[in-house]
Design a protein around this motif. Structure first.
Motif, PDB file in Angstrom:
ATOM      1  N   PRO A  34       0.823  -1.217   0.000  1.00 54.64           N
ATOM      2  CA  PRO A  34       0.000   0.000   0.000  1.00 54.64           C
ATOM      3  C   PRO A  34       0.857   1.266   0.000  1.00 54.64           C
ATOM      4  N   ALA A  35       1.997   1.232   0.721  1.00 57.29           N
ATOM      5  CA  ALA A  35       2.861   2.414   0.777  1.00 57.29           C
ATOM      6  C   ALA A  35       3.428   2.729  -0.610  1.00 57.29           C
ATOM      7  N   GLN A  36       3.806   1.684  -1.343  1.00 58.25           N
ATOM      8  CA  GLN A  36       4.361   1.907  -2.680  1.00 58.25           C
ATOM      9  C   GLN A  36       3.304   2.485  -3.619  1.00 58.25           C
ATOM     10  N   GLN A  37       2.068   2.028  -3.444  1.00 56.84           N
ATOM     11  CA  GLN A  37       1.005   2.550  -4.307  1.00 56.84           C
ATOM     12  C   GLN A  37       0.751   4.024  -4.009  1.00 56.84           C
ATOM     13  N   ALA A  38       0.783   4.367  -2.738  1.00 55.44           N
ATOM     14  CA  ALA A  38       0.590   5.776  -2.375  1.00 55.44           C
ATOM     15  C   ALA A  38       1.728   6.624  -2.940  1.00 55.44           C
ATOM     16  N   SER A  39       2.971   6.121  -2.821  1.00 51.71           N
ATOM     17  CA  SER A  39       4.123   6.857  -3.360  1.00 51.71           C
ATOM     18  C   SER A  39       3.996   7.049  -4.869  1.00 51.71           C
ATOM     19  N   PHE A  40       3.450   6.029  -5.528  1.00 50.92           N
ATOM     20  CA  PHE A  40       3.288   6.105  -6.986  1.00 50.92           C
ATOM     21  C   PHE A  40       2.377   7.280  -7.366  1.00 50.92           C
ATOM     22  N   HIS A  41       1.299   7.446  -6.612  1.00 48.03           N
ATOM     23  CA  HIS A  41       0.365   8.525  -6.949  1.00 48.03           C
ATOM     24  C   HIS A  41       0.975   9.898  -6.673  1.00 48.03           C
ATOM     25  N   ILE A  42       1.745  10.001  -5.586  1.00 52.84           N
ATOM     26  CA  ILE A  42       2.406  11.290  -5.303  1.00 52.84           C
ATOM     27  C   ILE A  42       3.460  11.573  -6.371  1.00 52.84           C
ATOM     28  N   ASN A  43       4.187  10.520  -6.739  1.00 53.66           N
ATOM     29  CA  ASN A  43       5.220  10.652  -7.768  1.00 53.66           C
ATOM     30  C   ASN A  43       4.609  11.101  -9.093  1.00 53.66           C
ATOM     31  N   HIS A  44       3.442  10.541  -9.421  1.00 60.01           N
ATOM     32  CA  HIS A  44       2.767  10.907 -10.665  1.00 60.01           C
ATOM     33  C   HIS A  44       2.441  12.398 -10.669  1.00 60.01           C
ATOM     34  N   LEU A  45       1.943  12.865  -9.543  1.00 63.93           N
ATOM     35  CA  LEU A  45       1.586  14.277  -9.421  1.00 63.93           C
ATOM     36  C   LEU A  45       2.823  15.154  -9.651  1.00 63.93           C
ATOM     37  N   LEU A  46       3.953  14.786  -9.038  1.00 64.00           N
ATOM     38  CA  LEU A  46       5.172  15.586  -9.167  1.00 64.00           C
ATOM     39  C   LEU A  46       5.752  15.505 -10.578  1.00 64.00           C
ATOM     40  N   GLU A  47       5.772  14.287 -11.126  1.00 63.89           N
ATOM     41  CA  GLU A  47       6.343  14.125 -12.478  1.00 63.89           C
ATOM     42  C   GLU A  47       5.535  14.892 -13.522  1.00 63.89           C
TER      43      GLU A  47
END
Lengths: 347, 495
Positions: free
Chosen positions: A143-156
């Protein structure tokens, strides 16, 4: 410790870091970079989970870099009304992913398999590394990796400098031209104008790459180096039979659940095409895939509408050609292969 | 959840806000506990049940151990606690290893036994929180400290998210009193904490993951071709730097995060690559584990109280089990055995010089007290002779890393052969850039450790002009952002 110096140091740090990030962002934008997503296992996994969408609303694509460049997903989706799920991995053998989908009882959809013979018929572990890493990540993601993925998407999506392949510290160091000892293979990476990755995992060639023959030649030289470095002869005999049998087993599993599989050979040109035709004669490889699996196939050379492309660096289509290729590919699927889409395809 | 992820940054910001809102101390502690469970569950939700089980059982067993007067019942309770904690650890961590070895053994005797491979997933941090709860029940049995007053405080002691997954391994007296009164970071602690988090992330993301890991992975490749000596040594040095930056980076982040919330965790690393001798190394490397092994294994075995032979045996047993703690593989046992042998050698030299350095073995863990006693004064000076001793120590430590990192003995032996001889048909493999990166970073790490060996980062930061500290801090963060490494897990998570 008196806190004031630390606070002052902290404020200076914030100012310097903000200044450095903003300057770097403005600089890379001025150099013509635009948003590109890290095509990592997290992005692949985000698409992998979409394969359970209804078969009449989506198509899954697997293969290597060619289908990632050559299939223009916007064109596909606007023309067919269907979702394109891109699971191809650059420089990789698609068979592990084919088997993964075949062994997933819940996958019953339409599947297009891109065949680049040098990778499709490879047993080199290096060519399966990326698919295996992606599948492992998908299976074990937290779950933590999935959350990081969404934050990363926003930043990228906001910061162009967040481009690991071309602009990270490691990528910049790899560009340094430092002589190596004899026998050492040093891959300095592709020219940074080669391609960009969209959030839907489509790759597209930059306009600069499509226009600049110097950059194209650099990439052509990389292909030559990779081909020379490859010590694996084309598979034949019982080895080839067993590879084809494994593909048949996987395809049969998907078909048995009502799924649909089609193979496609996307264009190549120049010496690359000549080398591929010599190393992997069509009748011995491409035709056998179709005969052994009993699947439909589209070989670019058989259709004038998609046979005329010149790949700028011999292996992938430019962005504008990818749009034309995709439109004609859809037409062939609809008119000659009987594929049905959500939207009627205009003749 | 890993510290080097966007999720954790968001999580920490939320925690800092919650911790500074005007709630009662009890509500803040409940917040911290729930957040710690979220932190753990975000990695693998089902394993939180094991954590709860371990917490509840040890809380009540610990109280009973302290209050029970009947000796037999107390022993029975202790044995139950040890079986519960170590049994869980053995099943998850060593189950497959034990079964594999049993299978090999019975097959050697001609039995055709081939059981199905058990698919056991190792719960993150089990080795760490098992040691944390074990020391509590043993302390209760010995009545070394008072039982924790509430289940809330005990749960928080076990689960407090900065140390939960990979240490530092905390003792009840180090952390429990901090939960008894309200803690809130001062501005100074907050800034110190943020500085340590930045440094820890820099070590993990920039040095370990971005610069060193690719080279180490290339060289420690099972069944790889024979290597030239330069490539072999570069790979080993790369891993030497990677394992330090990865694990010390985690500990530094953990200490920094706790400090941001107003809590103080014990140091876990004190510049180990400037150690002079191997007992000094264990005073500086993974201090909380070596102190744990000293207090709960070496000393109960008899330590150095029962003659020389028993002392040597106790040292070796401690190091072998310390090796096995790191992973279920015989290569880790050999790694521990090598350290045990090094400590033997050092003790023999000490005995010959007739300068035994005896240490007080009581109280909380201290970097000053290793299994062989306190640091001799002559080794504290930064002289050229001591530097040479430190480099000799570093050389031998690197040899042990070969066994720690290699997947099997064949790979380890092949690498050692390449390190110490010219192997026919050996291939040059690493690029010049990789070699330069590793050498520059290793020289930097060793020099930094040497210069810092008698001090601490925050002490040095205090002495720096604020503008210089600001520039240094900025460099760490800019390189961290620039490296763009994905959030890979820490090596010690697998232990």
């Amino acid at each position: 410790m008196n806190s004031t110096p630390l606070v002052k140091a902290g404020i200076l740090t914030v100012v310097l870091v903000a200044a450095a990030v903003i300057s770097w962002e403005l600089y890379v934008r001025s150099k013509g970079y635009d948003t590109s997503y890290d095509d990592d296992p997290a992005l692949w996994s985000d698409k992998r989970k979409m394969v359970y969408e209804p078969a009449d609303k989506s198509t899954v694509f697997i293969g290597s870099s060619r289908i990632k460049f050559d299939l223009d997903i916007n064109t596909w989706e606007s023309t067919t009304g269907d979702h394109a799920i891109q699971l191809a991995c650059v420089g990789s053998n698609p068979v592990p992913i084919l088997e993964n989908l075949a062994n997933d009882e819940n996958f019953k959809g339409k599947l297009v398999v891109d065949v680049t013979e040098g990778l499709f018929f490879s047993t080199s572990p290096g060519n399966s590394r990326r698919p295996n890493e992606n599948m492992k990540y998908y299976k074990e993601k937290t779950p933590a990796q999935q959350a990081s993925f969404h934050i990363n998407h926003l930043l990228e999506s906001q910061f162009v400098f967040l481009n690991k392949e071309w602009l990270s510290l490691g990528a910049q160091l790899d560009k340094l031209d430092i002589p190596d000892r004899p026998g050492v293979y040093h891959f300095h990476g592709f020219p940074s104008d080669f391609g960009r990755v969209k959030f839907n995992r489509q790759e597209y060639m930059t306009d600069k790459m499509a226009a600049d023959t110097n950059i194209q030649n650099k990439v052509k030289n990389i292909w030559v180096t990779i081909m020379k470095a490859s010590k694996e002869p084309p598979a034949s005999g019982t080895k080839l039979d067993s590879m084809l049998n494994a593909v048949k087993v996987a395809v049969d599993k998907i078909k048995a659940r009502g799924g649909q599989v089609l193979f496609v050979r996307t264009p190549s040109s120049g010496p690359f095409q000549v080398g591929e035709n010599m190393g992997f004669p069509r009748e011995k490889y491409w035709e056998r895939i179709l005969s052994v699996t009993g699947c439909q196939g589209i070989h670019y050379a058989d259709y004038p509408a998609i046979a005329h492309f010149i790949c700028p660096e011999n292996s992938h289509l430019s962005q504008s050609d990818a749009i034309v290729f995709t439109k004609n590919f859809i037409k062939i699927l609809s008119e000659e292969k009987g594929w049905k889409f959500s939207k009627p395809v205009q003749p | 959840m890993v510290f080097n992820s966007y999720t954790f940054i968001a999580f920490l910001i939320i925690m800092l806000i919650l911790h500074n809102l005007p709630f009662s101390w009890k509500v803040k502690k409940i917040n911290l506990l729930l957040a710690s469970y979220v932190f753990y569950a975000a990695w693998n939700p089902p394993f939180i049940l094991l954590l709860w089980l371990s917490t509840v059982v040890d809380y009540f067993v610990g109280r009973a151990l302290y209050t029970q007067e009947n000796k037999h019942k107390r022993k029975l309770l202790l044995v139950l606690s040890l079986i519960g904690n170590l049994g869980m650890l053995c099943f998850f961590k060593y189950g497959t290893f034990l079964l594999d070895n049993f299978t090999h053994l019975v097959n050697l005797f001609g039995m055709d036994f081939h059981p199905a491979k058990p698919n056991i997933i190792l719960p993150a941090g089990i080795s760490f929180y098992t040691f944390t709860t074990l020391c509590y029940t043993i302390d209760m049995y010995k009545r070394k400290s008072e039982p924790v007053k509430s289940l809330l405080d005990f749960s928080l002691f076990v689960t407090f998210f900065p140390h939960l997954v990979a240490g530092p391994i905390v003792r009840p007296p180090q952390l429990v009193p901090q939960f008894e009164t309200e803690r809130k970071a001062s501005r100074q602690q907050l800034m110190q904490g943020l500085l340590l988090v930045s440094l820890g992330l820099f070590m993990k993301v920039v040095l370990a993951d971005s610069m060193l890991a690719p080279t180490a992975n290339d060289i420690f490749w099972p069944g790889g071709a024979p290597l030239k000596t330069l490539d072999a040594w570069t790979g080993v040095l790369a891993f030497s730097g990677q394992i330090f930056c990865d694990f010390a980076g985690y500990s530094t982040c953990a200490i920094g995060v706790a400090l941001c919330l107003g809590f103080v965790l014990p140091h876990n690393f004190l510049y180990p690559y400037a150690a002079i001798g191997f007992s000094d190394f264990w005073r500086r490397w993974h201090i909380t584990l070596s102190a744990w092994l000293r207090d709960y294994l070496y000393i109960p075995l008899g330590g150095n109280r029962n003659g020389k032979i028993r002392t040597y045996m106790n040292l070796m047993i401690t190091m072998l089990l310390g090796g096995l703690w790191h992973g279920a593989n015989w290569t880790f046992v050999v790694w521990g055995a090598l350290h045990g042998a090094y400590l033997w050698g050092e003790k023999i030299i000490q005995d010959l010089r007739k300068k035994p350095v005896m240490a007080s073995m009581h109280g909380v863990p201290s970097a000053e007290v290793g299994v062989l006693g306190t640091i001799p004064k002559e080794f504290k000076a930064k002289t050229f002779r001591n530097f040479i001793y430190a480099m000799i120590t570093f050389f031998f430590i690197n040899v042990t890393w070969v066994f720690f990192r290699s997947p099997d003995f064949h790979s380890a032996w092949s690498l050692l052969t390449s390190m110490f001889s010219s192997v026919p048909k050996a291939e040059a493999y690493l690029t010049t850039l990789s070699i330069i990166k590793v050498m520059v970073i290793i020289v930097f790490i060793v020099a930094f450790h040497w210069l810092m060996r008698n001090t601490k980062v925050l002490t040095v930061a205090e002495k720096m002009p604020w503008w210089l500290l600001g520039i240094a801090w900025s460099v760490l963060l800019i390189l961290l952002i620039w490296s763009q490494e994905s959030s890979s897990s820490f090596i010690y998570f697998q232990f």
